[in-house]
Design an enzyme around this catalytic site. Structure first.
Site, PDB file in Angstrom:
ATOM      1  N   ASP A 484      29.757  17.687 -31.031  1.00 20.84           N
ATOM      2  CA  ASP A 484      28.998  17.379 -32.260  1.00 20.84           C
ATOM      3  C   ASP A 484      28.673  18.608 -33.105  1.00 20.84           C
ATOM      4  OD1 ASP A 484      29.042  14.775 -31.448  1.00 20.84           O
ATOM      5  OD2 ASP A 484      26.922  14.651 -30.925  1.00 20.84           O
ATOM      6  N   ASP A 703      20.362  10.745 -22.709  1.00 21.36           N
ATOM      7  CA  ASP A 703      20.693  11.351 -24.001  1.00 21.36           C
ATOM      8  C   ASP A 703      19.502  12.073 -24.617  1.00 21.36           C
ATOM      9  OD1 ASP A 703      23.360  10.416 -24.094  1.00 21.36           O
ATOM     10  OD2 ASP A 703      22.670   8.449 -24.762  1.00 21.36           O
TER      11      ASP A 703
END
Length: 767
Positions: A484, A703
């Site tokens: 990312d 997460d």
């Protein structure tokens, strides 16, 4: 079901004698789920000297499918001999080490465990002369590492002591005992002794042993002396014992690092030592299987307060100084030092006989993919988790400390060697200003606080130094590059941290440096992260992302040769395919499917089409036609009772899409702790141009923390609460939808059993 058993211990003590070393071992069953079980064995050093090169034996009618912290030396008829992994080799006085394994079938009880051999700076209790401790321990280590001698000596302690006593008359018996297992060794030999790092109170040495004779050596023992004020602190890739200043390193015949091929064959190992009288002494006199060897030496000039950072610094600063002393004998020597950059390609081709054959697709070339024992044990301990516990998952290096904490990178690679694995996958994830558009995984490095320099010298350089160890030369090492990161420079420059990451010392510079260093090693394959179709699928994002990422790759020293390909969907939930929505331009109710609220006019509904078009676009930019793609399928299965079974019959677009899509998220931008499902199992070549389905994000790892009033993570205090992880909040990209995040989640990367169970329940294909 979790069953605990009282530990059963066994001491190898001769009656009436006070041993120089004494050891005990115990086994406990950590978990038993019927078809299999998880066990832990602890080896205790009950004596007053360091215990090295231990082995344990036990009888159990099982098979071992996975082991960590130890190595199966032999198994026959339910009789197991287990030796240490590199990082569990030495047990200090009063200390202990443990190893674990997954066995089958289940329904077992703990059994007695016997300790054999070992005893650095000590001898077996049945050896009468303590002065022979080095030869005794060396001999017993050698015999206990050999499956034939271990099994014969395991029947009683007397057989162990007899082999020890036979070599205890003098230190010269080490060489005679060792040479008896060698087919050569009477010819010339050479040793390269490289001080890779010296921080004043201690130092690290990389040693390469070279056989210059015309006969191979199967099983070797190297002996040398440390200097004044120096004491051995631990080593790797060999079994060690000490007596005063004398150090013995050995590996038996049959050990992966125990053979020296004829005419220049090498084996390498390393160690650390404490030093009260710096600087470090350079040893030059050695005996290999009793034969005197010459030695070349080198040391770096760098120093630092921390081992990880200083060793990485020396890797670059010492490359030129050490290469001269090394090159005269073999270019492979520098691979055992920290001089990675100048010798990495030769390191993998000159050690162990035969060059490393780089593959177009490392996943297809590998026959056994590494199983992370730490994750595997957690997965297997969960109900039903054994169904996936033995699959390959990536190891995340998400901070500087992760390189050495716990197993650490070297420990994982040692485990890969012990497993016989020839593919290892890890994640490079520590850029300055990391996760610049979110909060859950904020990193430890900041551009404004010298982050880029630290990224190079304290993070990437130590990683490359470890990967360049010749012990790992035959492993296809896959590096997932900075999840990312570059996609944030396409879509999130309005965030101040991302805007800063778009400049000097930011994401481009960091990834360029990582690719440059990693591409020095022929057995490392770098795959650059490209987010996923739900992020970059719009044409306004797709083209700019292709150009930006291609520009970074083309700016590296080796250009397109610095990467093996790209990886999508890392740690995300987007399906590989939407089986009931194959055409985003299909018209329903007068509009194309991609115009539905869920897809928001995105050109891609799934990962397979996205990565296929991405690959074509990169080839058009100049990438080789062999470029490969990876898709993370760890959590994108979306099975379970809510999975659609066919195409909707509705004529309303949104109803049609919502009844047909397998992606059950409220919004495609929901990324934190979603109730997905285990997806396609890791496999090579699932589609043309796709190198593999992989599990980048290990199932069961959070997460991000769900509680806005979270407690700080002591190991990674920069991790914060992101509202996207709050189950009671709305999606911050589109407030019309909830986040869909699961409750009770810990910080990113921590074990989240509730999420693991949901992933198992929703697995597709079903488990």
């Amino acid at each position: 079901m979790n069953r605990m058993f009282r530990p059963i211990a066994a001491l190898l003590l001769a009656a009436g004698l006070a041993p120089a070393w004494a050891a005990s071992a115990s086994m406990r069953i950590v978990n038993d789920w019927g078809s299999g079980f998880q066990a832990e064995v602890t080896v205790n050093n009950d004596g007053g000297a360091t215990l090295s090169g231990w082995t344990v034996e036990f009888d159990m009618p099982i098979s071992i499918g996975n082991i960590w912290g130890g190595v199966v030396r032999s198994s026959s008829g339910g009789h197991f001999v287990i030796g240490p992994a590199g990082y569990t080799n030495n047990v200090p006085p009063g200390g202990s080490v443990s190893f674990g394994f997954i066995g089958s079938p289940g329904g077992v009880s703990a059994v007695p465990v016997t300790v054999n051999g070992g005893g650095a700076s000590s001898s077996s209790s049945s050896v009468s002369s303590s002065s022979s401790s080095v030869s005794s321990s060396s001999s017993s280590t050698s015999s206990s590492s050999s499956s034939s001698s271990v099994s014969s000596s395991s029947s009683s302690s007397s057989s162990v002591s007899s082999s020890s006593s036979s070599s205890s008359s003098s230190s010269s018996s080490v060489s005679s005992s060792s040479s008896s297992s060698s087919t050569g060794g009477s010819g010339a030999c050479a040793v390269d002794y490289v001080i890779a790092n010296d921080w004043g109170g201690g130092f690290q040495v990389n040693v390469t042993v070279r056989n210059l004779s015309s006969q191979p050596i199967d099983g070797w023992t190297l002996v040398w002396n440390l200097g004044a004020g120096e004491s051995f602190a631990g080593g790797w890739n060999a079994s060690f014992s000490t007596s005063g200043s004398q150090v013995t390193a050995s590996n038996p015949a049959g050990h992966w690092n125990g053979r020296l091929a004829a005419n220049g064959g090498t084996a390498s190992f390393g160690f650390q030592a404490n030093n009260s009288q710096p600087p470090a002494n350079v040893a030059t006199a050695f005996t290999l299987n009793g034969v005197a060897c010459g030695g070349t030496a080198s040391s770096s000039s760098s120093s630092s307060s921390s081992t990880s950072s200083s060793s990485s610094t020396s890797s670059s600063s010492s490359s030129s100084s050490s290469s001269s002393s090394v090159s005269s004998s073999s270019s492979s020597t520098s691979s055992s030092s920290s001089s990675v950059s100048s010798s990495s390609s030769s390191s993998s081709s000159s050690t162990g006989g035969g060059s490393f054959q780089r593959a177009d697709n490392p996943f297809a070339a590998a026959s056994r993919w590494y199983v992370n024992p730490e994750w595997s044990a957690k997965a297997a301990a969960e109900p039903g988790g054994s169904a996936i516990a033995n699959y390959n998952t990536a190891v995340w290096m998400d901070r500087i400390g992760a390189i050495t904490d716990g197993l650490g990178l070297r420990g994982h690679l040692d485990e890969a060697v012990a497993q016989g694995a020839d593919l290892f996958m890890f994640v490079v994830y520590n850029l300055p200003n990391r996760d610049c558009a979110a909060l859950a995984s904020n990193g430890e490095l900041l551009i404004a606080e010298n982050g880029f320099q630290r990224y190079q010298t304290e993070y990437i350089d130590p990683i490359v130094e470890i990967l360049s160890d010749p012990a790992y030369r035959n492993i296809h090492i896959v590096a997932i590059i900075e999840v990312d990161s570059l996609p944030n420079l396409v879509t999130n420059l309005d965030e101040p941290a991302c805007s800063e990451a778009n400049g000097p010392g930011g994401y481009r510079d960091g990834i360029r440096y990582a690719l440059n260093r990693l591409s020095e090693l022929p057995n490392v394959y770098s795959y650059v992260d490209i987010a996923h179709s739900g992020w970059l699928g719009w044409s306004s994002n797709f083209g700019p992302a292709v150009n930006l990422i291609a520009d970074v790759i083309e700016s590296t020293d080796r250009g397109w040769a610095s990467v093996a390909g790209f990886v999508s969907n890392s740690a995300n939930y987007t399906p590989v395919e939407e089986p009931y929505l194959p055409d985003p331009n299909l018209t329903v109710g007068g509009q194309p499917v991609r115009a539905a609220d869920f897809y928001e006019w995105n050109d891609y509904l799934e990962e397979l089409d996205f990565v296929s078009d991405w690959r074509d676009a990169m080839i058009a930019r100049g990438a080789p036609s062999s470029i490969g793609m990876l898709i993370d399928t760890g959590r994108n299965g979306w099975g379970g009772p809510e999975r659609p079974t066919g195409v909707s019959s509705s004529t309303d677009l949104n109803t049609y899409v919502n009844e047909s899509r397998i992606d059950r998220r409220y919004h495609r931008g929901n990324w934190c702790n979603q109730p997905g499902g285990v997806g396609y199992r890791p496999q090579a070549n699932p589609h043309p141009g796709i190198d593999a389905y992989v599990w980048v994000k290990p199932q069961g790892e959070s997460d991000g923390v769900s509680d806005p009033n979270f407690e700080q993570d002591p190991n990674d205090p920069n991790k914060k609460h992101d509202p996207m992880c709050d189950p009671n909040a709305q999606n911050r990209y589109n407030s019309a939808y909830p986040t869909g995040a699961l409750p009770n989640a810990p910080h990113a990367g921590r074990w989240f059993p509730e999420a693991f169970q949901i992933l198992l329940q929703n697995a597709y294909p079903p488990l």
